[in-house]
Design a protein around this motif. Structure first.
Motif, mmCIF file in Angstrom:
data_model
loop_
_atom_site.group_PDB
_atom_site.id
_atom_site.type_symbol
_atom_site.label_atom_id
_atom_site.label_comp_id
_atom_site.label_asym_id
_atom_site.label_seq_id
_atom_site.Cartn_x
_atom_site.Cartn_y
_atom_site.Cartn_z
ATOM 1 N N ASN A 14 -22.879 11.860 -1.721
ATOM 2 C CA ASN A 14 -21.941 11.573 -2.815
ATOM 3 C C ASN A 14 -21.977 10.121 -3.271
ATOM 4 O OD1 ASN A 14 -20.812 10.361 -0.616
ATOM 5 N ND2 ASN A 14 -18.900 11.511 -0.630
ATOM 6 N N VAL A 15 -22.956 9.354 -2.805
ATOM 7 C CA VAL A 15 -23.040 7.930 -3.159
ATOM 8 C C VAL A 15 -24.179 7.709 -4.154
ATOM 9 C CG1 VAL A 15 -23.434 5.591 -2.296
ATOM 10 C CG2 VAL A 15 -22.088 7.218 -0.939
ATOM 11 N N ALA A 16 -23.834 7.184 -5.324
ATOM 12 C CA ALA A 16 -24.843 6.835 -6.329
ATOM 13 C C ALA A 16 -25.467 5.491 -5.961
ATOM 14 C CB ALA A 16 -24.210 6.757 -7.708
ATOM 15 N N VAL A 17 -26.787 5.413 -6.082
ATOM 16 C CA VAL A 17 -27.521 4.182 -5.783
ATOM 17 C C VAL A 17 -28.385 3.848 -6.988
ATOM 18 C CG1 VAL A 17 -29.240 3.083 -4.293
ATOM 19 C CG2 VAL A 17 -27.583 4.680 -3.295
ATOM 20 N N GLY A 18 -28.188 2.636 -7.523
ATOM 21 C CA GLY A 18 -28.946 2.216 -8.701
ATOM 22 C C GLY A 18 -28.246 2.604 -9.983
ATOM 23 N N GLY A 19 -28.863 2.254 -11.107
ATOM 24 C CA GLY A 19 -28.314 2.614 -12.403
ATOM 25 C C GLY A 19 -26.972 1.986 -12.693
ATOM 26 N N GLY A 20 -26.718 0.809 -12.122
ATOM 27 C CA GLY A 20 -25.456 0.114 -12.382
ATOM 28 C C GLY A 20 -24.309 0.511 -11.476
ATOM 29 N N SER A 21 -24.549 1.440 -10.549
ATOM 30 C CA SER A 21 -23.474 1.820 -9.621
ATOM 31 C C SER A 21 -23.199 0.673 -8.647
ATOM 32 C CB SER A 21 -23.865 3.085 -8.856
ATOM 33 O OG SER A 21 -25.092 2.906 -8.197
ATOM 34 N N PRO A 22 -22.006 0.646 -8.032
ATOM 35 C CA PRO A 22 -21.691 -0.443 -7.097
ATOM 36 C C PRO A 22 -22.737 -0.552 -5.994
ATOM 37 C CG PRO A 22 -19.730 0.851 -7.567
ATOM 38 C CD PRO A 22 -20.882 1.588 -8.182
ATOM 39 N N ILE A 23 -23.023 -1.769 -5.567
ATOM 40 C CA ILE A 23 -23.983 -1.985 -4.491
ATOM 41 C C ILE A 23 -23.382 -1.437 -3.204
ATOM 42 C CG2 ILE A 23 -25.250 -3.709 -3.149
ATOM 43 C CD1 ILE A 23 -24.957 -5.498 -5.775
ATOM 44 N N SER A 24 -24.003 -0.410 -2.660
ATOM 45 C CA SER A 24 -23.437 0.257 -1.482
ATOM 46 C C SER A 24 -23.839 -0.468 -0.200
ATOM 47 C CB SER A 24 -23.875 1.723 -1.431
ATOM 48 O OG SER A 24 -25.276 1.834 -1.541
ATOM 49 N N VAL A 25 -22.948 -0.382 0.783
ATOM 50 C CA VAL A 25 -23.162 -1.028 2.082
ATOM 51 C C VAL A 25 -23.513 0.042 3.100
ATOM 52 C CG1 VAL A 25 -22.028 -2.272 3.966
ATOM 53 C CG2 VAL A 25 -21.647 -2.970 1.584
ATOM 54 N N GLN A 26 -24.596 -0.187 3.810
ATOM 55 C CA GLN A 26 -24.998 0.780 4.825
ATOM 56 C C GLN A 26 -25.406 0.078 6.109
ATOM 57 O OE1 GLN A 26 -29.139 2.528 4.273
ATOM 58 N NE2 GLN A 26 -28.588 2.130 2.130
ATOM 59 N N THR A 27 -25.511 0.850 7.154
ATOM 60 C CA THR A 27 -26.023 0.344 8.417
ATOM 61 C C THR A 27 -26.653 1.507 9.168
ATOM 62 O OG1 THR A 27 -25.532 -0.969 10.391
ATOM 63 C CG2 THR A 27 -23.889 0.649 9.755
ATOM 64 N N MET A 28 -27.011 1.249 10.424
ATOM 65 C CA MET A 28 -27.684 2.253 11.240
ATOM 66 C C MET A 28 -26.923 2.400 12.551
ATOM 67 S SD MET A 28 -31.751 2.291 12.016
ATOM 68 C CE MET A 28 -32.566 3.754 12.656
ATOM 69 N N THR A 29 -26.765 3.618 13.009
ATOM 70 C CA THR A 29 -26.122 3.810 14.304
ATOM 71 C C THR A 29 -26.990 3.197 15.398
ATOM 72 O OG1 THR A 29 -27.142 5.990 14.449
ATOM 73 C CG2 THR A 29 -24.855 5.899 13.699
ATOM 74 N N LYS A 30 -26.323 2.689 16.438
ATOM 75 C CA LYS A 30 -27.050 2.070 17.552
ATOM 76 C C LYS A 30 -26.888 2.878 18.829
ATOM 77 C CE LYS A 30 -26.927 -2.360 15.248
ATOM 78 N NZ LYS A 30 -26.962 -3.825 15.354
ATOM 79 N N THR A 31 -26.358 4.068 18.672
ATOM 80 C CA THR A 31 -26.267 5.011 19.787
ATOM 81 C C THR A 31 -27.555 5.822 19.879
ATOM 82 O OG1 THR A 31 -25.267 6.608 18.283
ATOM 83 C CG2 THR A 31 -23.767 5.265 19.601
ATOM 84 N N ASP A 32 -27.728 6.542 20.964
ATOM 85 C CA ASP A 32 -28.808 7.519 21.083
ATOM 86 C C ASP A 32 -28.389 8.731 20.253
ATOM 87 O OD1 ASP A 32 -30.570 9.548 21.831
ATOM 88 O OD2 ASP A 32 -30.681 8.870 23.903
ATOM 89 N N THR A 33 -29.143 9.054 19.214
ATOM 90 C CA THR A 33 -28.782 10.158 18.317
ATOM 91 C C THR A 33 -28.603 11.466 19.074
ATOM 92 O OG1 THR A 33 -30.031 9.054 16.564
ATOM 93 C CG2 THR A 33 -29.453 11.363 16.196
ATOM 94 N N ARG A 34 -29.295 11.614 20.195
ATOM 95 C CA ARG A 34 -29.178 12.832 20.994
ATOM 96 C C ARG A 34 -27.816 12.951 21.672
ATOM 97 N NH1 ARG A 34 -35.000 11.186 23.302
ATOM 98 N NH2 ARG A 34 -33.786 9.263 23.318
ATOM 99 N N ASP A 35 -27.098 11.830 21.766
ATOM 100 C CA ASP A 35 -25.737 11.825 22.318
ATOM 101 C C ASP A 35 -24.778 12.062 21.144
ATOM 102 O OD1 ASP A 35 -23.217 11.268 23.371
ATOM 103 O OD2 ASP A 35 -23.939 9.615 24.614
ATOM 104 N N VAL A 36 -24.480 13.319 20.909
ATOM 105 C CA VAL A 36 -23.721 13.706 19.709
ATOM 106 C C VAL A 36 -22.345 13.044 19.675
ATOM 107 C CG1 VAL A 36 -22.648 15.645 18.496
ATOM 108 C CG2 VAL A 36 -24.968 15.865 19.415
ATOM 109 N N ASN A 37 -21.608 13.115 20.765
ATOM 110 C CA ASN A 37 -20.246 12.579 20.770
ATOM 111 C C ASN A 37 -20.211 11.077 20.521
ATOM 112 O OD1 ASN A 37 -19.032 15.074 21.226
ATOM 113 N ND2 ASN A 37 -19.189 14.885 23.452
ATOM 114 N N ALA A 38 -21.082 10.335 21.200
ATOM 115 C CA ALA A 38 -21.111 8.877 21.013
ATOM 116 C C ALA A 38 -21.492 8.528 19.583
ATOM 117 C CB ALA A 38 -22.086 8.238 21.997
ATOM 118 N N THR A 39 -22.438 9.270 19.031
ATOM 119 C CA THR A 39 -22.886 8.996 17.665
ATOM 120 C C THR A 39 -21.798 9.319 16.649
ATOM 121 O OG1 THR A 39 -25.167 9.459 18.337
ATOM 122 C CG2 THR A 39 -24.707 9.465 15.977
ATOM 123 N N VAL A 40 -21.100 10.423 16.845
ATOM 124 C CA VAL A 40 -19.997 10.789 15.955
ATOM 125 C C VAL A 40 -18.923 9.708 15.974
ATOM 126 C CG1 VAL A 40 -18.049 12.376 15.658
ATOM 127 C CG2 VAL A 40 -20.361 13.280 15.990
#
Length: 355
Positions: A14-40
């Motif tokens: 649901n986030v528009a990127v480019g075309g004059g839309s607000p500059i969105s802020v993102q990052t990356m999880t630093k948990t082990d993706t296989r650890d569902v609860n910690a990642t959530v």
């Protein structure tokens, strides 16, 4: 006002990127993706901090299969934050990530082998309207480009991106965004400048492996600040050897300083000098901590002397200006009251809470 480059628009969930839309802020999880609860739990904390797009490492099939569970869990908790799967080399992981319901891929098509594999990934992405980010890093350029340029030059980064773009364009896929990152600030800046002159694909900007918090914040602020001031950048990540919430916080501070986004309070405080007549440093730190959970874009001045203090406090939404054990409390440019130094902090907080 900064005039932003005109780029084509894509959508990551649901986030528009480019075309004059607000500059969105993102990052990356630093948990082990296989650890569902910690990642959530980390995703929810990041969304609360203001993160708008989240990327997850997918090193193997177990991690890919966990994506659907993670997506389901956060959806049940009313989270709408888009999830991007970070894929390297294995096309099967990309197909599984799409199947699991991710909103985007970070994938360099030139690195996943035979053309038929790329075709399968592109067909699946098209079917689900999922964009692909081509992510070029100075630390992982191909051998041919390193032999051609000698080392990871800005031109080499751009040429690498062009090779990946060509593969997708030949398959009539244009739902693309691009990043060209290096740990060297000016190499990164020049690569983005070169690319921005030639293409209108939206750009994900960042300084790769920027470092620990102190030096990483400075490198990120300088590099991203230059790019953003020139209108370059549609979404951004600050990469720090720190908690991901800190990356989000720093990203917003960079955007706020350039007037590109408003998110939470802006605290204006003097550096203190020999004119300061109140114990300002702990007071400013307490104000910052207390305002940490406020999302409303307000400005708060915490000033320590009569030279710049009253002027800065008047310009802020709320402010205090101290001197000789006393201080003035301001709201919207007007003096509300004069109180003793030990009462200044409480008076300021009460005023903000009344709003």
């Amino acid at each position: 006002m900064i005039e932003r480059k005109n780029t084509r628009q894509i959508h990551v969930g649901n986030v528009a990127v480019g075309g004059g839309s607000p500059i969105s802020v993102q990052t990356m999880t630093k948990t082990d993706t296989r650890d569902v609860n910690a990642t959530v739990q980390q995703i929810l904390a990041l969304e609360s901090a203001g993160c708008e797009i989240i990327r997850l490492a997918v090193p193997d099939m177990e991690a890919a299969l966990a994506l659907g569970k993670i997506k389901s869990h956060i959806s049940k908790l009313k989270s709408q934050i888009p999830m991007i799967a970070d894929i390297h080399f294995d096309w099967r992981l990309a197909l599984e990530a799409i199947k699991q319901g991710v909103d985007g891929l970070r994938l360099n098509p030139g690195n996943i082998g035979a053309k038929w594999k790329v075709k399968e990934v592109v067909a699946a992405a098209k079917e689900k309207n999922i964009p692909i980010r081509i992510g070029v890093n100075a630390g992982s350029l191909g051998k041919e480009l390193l032999e051609k340029y000698g080392h990871p030059t800005p031109e080499a980064l751009v040429e690498s991106a062009e090779g990946h773009i060509r593969i997708l364009e030949e398959l009539n896929f244009h739902d693309i965004k691009v990043s060209l990152k290096a740990s060297n600030v000016m190499k990164t800046v020049d690569a983005y400048r070169l690319f921005s002159e030639k293409y209108d694909y939206p750009l994900h900007i960042g300084i790769s492996e920027a470092g620990p918090p102190f030096s990483g914040m400075i490198k990120s602020a300088v590099g991203l600040g230059i790019l953003l001031s020139e209108g370059i950048g549609d979404t951004m990540r600050v990469s720090l050897t720190a908690e991901p919430e800190e990356e989000v916080k720093v990203a917003y501070e960079i955007l706020k300083s350039l007037g590109l986004r408003q998110h939470g309070p802006e605290i204006i405080s003097c550096p203190t000098c020999g004119r300061c007549q109140i114990d300002l440093k702990p007071m400013a730190q307490k104000v910052e901590k207390i305002l940490n959970d406020i999302k409303k874009p307000i400005s708060v001045a915490v000033m320590g002397c009569v030279v710049n203090g009253p002027g800065e406090a008047r310009e802020a939404d709320f402010g205090i200006a101290g001197g000789k054990g006393m201080g003035l409390v301001f709201k919207k440019g007007e003096v509300v009251k004069k109180v003793k130094e030990e009462e200044l902090l409480n008076a300021l907080i009460e005023l903000i809470n009344e709003e």
